[in-house]
Design a protein around this motif. Structure first.
Motif, short mmCIF file in Angstrom:
data_model
loop_
_atom_site.label_atom_id
_atom_site.label_comp_id
_atom_site.label_asym_id
_atom_site.label_seq_id
_atom_site.Cartn_x
_atom_site.Cartn_y
_atom_site.Cartn_z
N ARG A 176 80.00 104.48 52.47
CA ARG A 176 79.46 105.75 52.00
C ARG A 176 78.26 106.14 52.83
N ARG A 177 77.38 105.18 53.14
CA ARG A 177 76.18 105.44 53.93
C ARG A 177 76.56 105.97 55.32
N PHE A 178 77.57 105.34 55.93
CA PHE A 178 78.00 105.80 57.25
C PHE A 178 78.50 107.23 57.16
N ARG A 179 79.34 107.52 56.13
CA ARG A 179 79.91 108.86 56.01
C ARG A 179 78.81 109.89 55.78
N GLN A 180 77.82 109.53 54.97
CA GLN A 180 76.72 110.47 54.71
C GLN A 180 75.96 110.79 55.99
N LYS A 181 75.60 109.73 56.72
CA LYS A 181 74.83 109.95 57.95
C LYS A 181 75.67 110.71 58.98
N GLY A 188 76.06 110.53 66.57
CA GLY A 188 74.75 110.07 67.03
C GLY A 188 74.49 108.62 66.66
N GLY A 189 73.37 108.09 67.10
CA GLY A 189 73.09 106.66 66.95
C GLY A 189 72.67 106.21 65.57
N HIS A 190 71.99 107.09 64.81
CA HIS A 190 71.45 106.65 63.53
C HIS A 190 72.53 106.30 62.51
N ALA A 191 73.72 106.91 62.66
CA ALA A 191 74.80 106.63 61.71
C ALA A 191 75.23 105.17 61.78
N TYR A 192 74.96 104.51 62.90
CA TYR A 192 75.39 103.12 63.06
C TYR A 192 74.46 102.14 62.36
N ASN A 193 73.29 102.62 61.95
CA ASN A 193 72.35 101.77 61.21
C ASN A 193 71.98 100.49 61.97
N SER A 194 71.83 100.62 63.26
CA SER A 194 71.60 99.45 64.10
C SER A 194 71.03 99.92 65.43
N PRO A 195 70.21 99.08 66.11
CA PRO A 195 69.76 99.51 67.43
C PRO A 195 70.91 99.62 68.42
N TYR A 196 72.03 98.95 68.14
CA TYR A 196 73.18 99.01 69.02
C TYR A 196 74.21 99.96 68.43
N LEU A 239 79.93 91.58 59.22
CA LEU A 239 80.99 92.57 59.01
C LEU A 239 80.86 93.21 57.64
N GLU A 240 80.40 92.41 56.65
CA GLU A 240 80.21 92.90 55.28
C GLU A 240 79.29 94.10 55.23
N GLN A 241 78.21 94.03 56.04
CA GLN A 241 77.17 95.06 55.98
C GLN A 241 77.51 96.29 56.83
N HIS A 242 78.55 96.18 57.64
CA HIS A 242 78.84 97.27 58.58
C HIS A 242 80.33 97.56 58.65
N GLN A 243 80.92 97.72 57.50
CA GLN A 243 82.38 97.85 57.45
C GLN A 243 82.89 99.11 58.09
N ALA A 244 82.07 100.17 58.11
CA ALA A 244 82.56 101.44 58.66
C ALA A 244 82.74 101.36 60.17
N LEU A 245 81.95 100.49 60.82
CA LEU A 245 81.88 100.59 62.28
C LEU A 245 83.20 100.28 63.01
N PRO A 246 83.91 99.20 62.68
CA PRO A 246 85.17 99.00 63.40
C PRO A 246 86.18 100.12 63.12
N GLN A 247 86.01 100.81 61.98
CA GLN A 247 86.91 101.91 61.63
C GLN A 247 86.53 103.19 62.36
N ALA A 248 85.28 103.29 62.80
CA ALA A 248 84.78 104.54 63.38
C ALA A 248 85.17 104.66 64.85
N SER A 249 86.48 104.69 65.09
CA SER A 249 86.96 104.79 66.47
C SER A 249 88.36 105.35 66.47
N SER A 250 88.66 106.17 67.47
CA SER A 250 90.02 106.67 67.61
C SER A 250 90.80 105.80 68.59
N LEU A 251 90.15 104.74 69.06
CA LEU A 251 90.77 103.82 70.04
C LEU A 251 91.23 104.57 71.29
#
Lengths: 457, 209
Positions: free
Chosen positions: A6-11, A327-335, A350-362
């Motif tokens: 939810r946090r990723f989607r909001q940002k 943008g970068g802030h949605a990733y909630n990480s310096p990387y 992975l628990e804390q950043h579940q959106a990130l592997p999904q946030a790609s169109s490959l």
């Protein structure tokens, strides 16, 4: 939906709605992408060099222990002091200890993502030590109390008006109107900090084991200031940054700035080999290098070890359609960006950043530009597989994908279900279960079109 | 076991056999090195002056200092720079030497308008000059003043970073910097500003045959 999705989607939504941010990221990315293309076309054999860099990084990781020990020996032989930190917290404690033992209460820092990773500034402030960022972008976000939004251009999300207002508020003085004046104000303010700080803290772009050297590249000159003016220099470096020989380092350096900003070399390529020699005119009396693990040794042992080859150039960020919009802030990480989508879950869970592997169109644009040819899409797929295996996706996603997989394995049943669905409005039924708009079903299936011969015309 | 042992033990557990192919002998670009160097450095907003010999180079230096309206000049006592010669030839400037005088080098360099150094070598492809720290070279001569002037012997030019390996010192100095232009930043709105923390201008006088 769980908290960090939810946090990723909001940002991400907020970023997508921010027209100005969209324009800023596009401008920066275009500039870097064009620069990279020009710079690499001017480098003969750039493709062969990229193949070599991939091989160098991979073979270094294969024997990392030996190279780390070689580096340690060579660095100690020239008077540097090596420290080892298993975790970010340990690294922070070492830095604080070094400062306290010397009565240092202010430090100047050059841009270092690894120090953001371990929250060094927060730890220093908690210990009563004032850190002053000196890279202009990092200083801006430090004054604003924000995290970086790009590993190469940390303040890409800020307008000149925002910066002017910030400087006026935090430094006093009138609100300046143009970028050269703002830069000049930063130069004169930070010059005083450089000259008075008791310690300089940097990262390192690479470590050369052969001679025990740190290589630090900047365009502003703050890297040289931070590592030469104060009497004590502390470098915090991930253990994956080591390269065995200068011959290999030269290939790395030939690709680094070209991939990052389109320059053949950064303005200052600073090679530090120990503290000032006894007869040197100046330079730091002490050089400390903190070798940081912070889960890198675990990544090395995993199926994701290829990610350790990353040289932090940012080329993948600049071509990523996802990063380019959220943008970068949605990733909630310096990387952030593609490298961040892989590295952040690996470093922070992975628990804390579940959106990130999904946030790609490959789409694979990242793999195309990576100087070390890291298969980021492949790594993202592995992470997704792990998410599914660990039931870490929302239940609905999980059930739907299982159902779809089952159905698609039965062609005749699939065709029947599709025909029925068309009669009743297509994907409208299942749309409520998806956040993104689903494409409409075409009136006739591809198979129908194919069999009727329509496609041959 | 301390942190070092634990980290190395974990890392060693992932050790695997590997073979690194021989580094490819990347051929350098052909063409005149001075021309390549000038093009690359000028593209990075540096300024290049060509003098046929050292005597001519000192003339060029004089003209540069005059045009800049320089007052205080600091220099590294290293080839080809001879402090006594400079002082007698251009007495109108306040020359600060860094060797043999008890003073705060940082403050001297910070107050200087121009810093003059030699260059151990230069790279043509990237428009870079190489500077070492030493007993007669301050790190700050080329860093703190607003203008950095370099006297570069044409013989010191190398094709590129890859070929630098042939002349790399076996015993590295405490600091070796490749300088590839005046300092700059584009951190605000991706707009380039020349002159960030380091010098605002880099001028290289190439002399010799």
């Amino acid at each position: 939906m769980n908290l960090n999705l939810r946090r990723f989607r909001q940002k991400a939504s907020a970023a997508l709605a921010d027209q100005r941010l969209q324009a800023a990221i596009t401008k920066a990315s275009t500039h870097f992408v064009d620069g990279r293309a020009d710079a690499l076309s001017g480098l003969p054999y750039s493709e062969e060099m990229r193949d070599q860099l991939k091989a160098i990084r991979s073979s270094t990781m294969a024997e990392l222990g030996e190279h780390l020990e070689t580096f340690e020996r060579a660095a100690e032989a020239v008077g540097a002091k090596i420290h080892w930190a298993e975790t970010g917290q340990q690294a922070c404690e070492i830095v604080i200890g070094l400062a306290r033992d010397r009565g240092i209460d202010k430090v100047v820092k050059s841009k270092s993502m690894v120090t953001e990773e371990i929250h060094l500034n927060r730890a220093l402030e908690g210990a009563g030590i004032t850190p002053v960022e000196t890279d202009l972008g990092e200083w801006i976000i430090q004054l604003a109390g924000e995290p970086p939004s790009h590993i190469i251009a940390p303040a890409v999300h800020k307008t000149r008006e925002q910066v002017a207002a910030l400087f006026s508020e935090k430094l006093g003085g009138p609100v300046l109107t143009d970028i050269p004046s703002l830069t000049a104000q930063a130069r004169s303010t930070l010059r005083q900090e450089f000259l008075s700080a008791g310690m300089g803290i940097s990262g390192a772009n690479l470590l050369v084991a052969e001679t025990g050297s740190i290589v630090l590249v900047t365009n502003e000159g703050n890297g040289r200031m931070v590592t030469s003016l104060p009497p004590v220099h502390v470098a915090v470096v991930g253990i994956e940054k080591v390269v065995p020989t200068w011959q290999q380092a030269e290939i790395w350096l030939s690709l680094l700035a070209r991939s990052a900003t389109g320059q053949p070399l950064s303005i200052y390529t600073n090679i530090i080999t120990g503290p000032a020699r006894s007869d040197d005119l100046d330079g730091p009396e002490e050089v400390h290098i903190i070798m940081l693990d912070n889960r890198r040794s675990q990544i090395l042992a995993s199926e994701y070890s290829e990610m350790l080859s990353c040289i932090r150039c940012g080329a993948c960020l600049n071509v990523c359609p996802v990063y380019g919009h959220v943008g970068g802030h949605a990733y909630n990480s310096p990387y952030s960006g593609p490298m961040g989508a892989v590295l952040t879950p690996l470093l922070f869970g992975l628990e804390q950043h579940q959106a990130l592997p999904q946030a790609s169109s490959l789409c694979g644009a990242c793999l195309e530009v990576c100087p070390a040819r890291i298969d980021i899409p492949g790594l993202l797929l592995k992470l997704r597989k792990e998410q599914v295996a660990r039931h870490r996706l929302p239940v609905w996603d999980h059930l739907l994908e299982r159902a779809a997989g089952w159905l698609m394995a039965k062609p005749r049943l699939y065709r029947l279900v599709s025909s029925v669905a068309r009669l009743f409005g297509g994907t409208k039924f299942i749309q409520p279960l998806f956040a993104a708009p689903l494409p409409e079903m075409s009136p006739r299936s591809f198979n129908q079109l194919w069999r009727s011969g329509e496609l041959d015309k | 076991m301390n942190a070092r042992e634990k980290i190395l033990q974990r890392v060693r557990a992932s050790r695997r056999e590997t073979v690194l192919a021989e580094p490819w002998p990347y051929p350098s670009k052909s063409g005149d090195l001075v021309e390549q160097f000038s093009q690359a450095l000028t593209a990075a907003k540096g300024e290049v002056f060509i003098s046929q010999d050292l005597a001519n180079a000192w003339e060029t230096l004089g003209t540069i200092l005059q045009r800049l309206g320089a007052k205080r000049v600091v220099y590294n006592q290293e080839p080809p720079i001879d402090g006594d010669h400079l002082k007698s030839r251009y007495p109108q400037y306040d020359w600060a030497a860094l060797v043999g005088e008890t003073q705060d080098i940082k403050q001297v360099c910070a107050k200087a308008d121009v810093g003059i150094t030699g260059a151990a070598f230069a790279l043509a492809e990237t428009g870079s000059i190489g500077i070492f720290s030493s007993s007669s070279s301050s790190r700050f001569t080329s860093l703190l003043p607003e203008v950095h002037v370099v006297l570069l012997d044409r013989q010191a030019l190398l094709p590129d970073l890859i070929s630098w390996e042939l002349v790399r010192p076996k015993k590295m100095p405490a600091q070796l910097v490749f300088v590839s232009g005046p300092s700059k930043t584009a951190d605000i709105e991706q707009t380039l500003v020349v002159g960030a923390h380091g010098p605002k201008r880099l001028m290289v006088i190439i002399y010799g045959r």
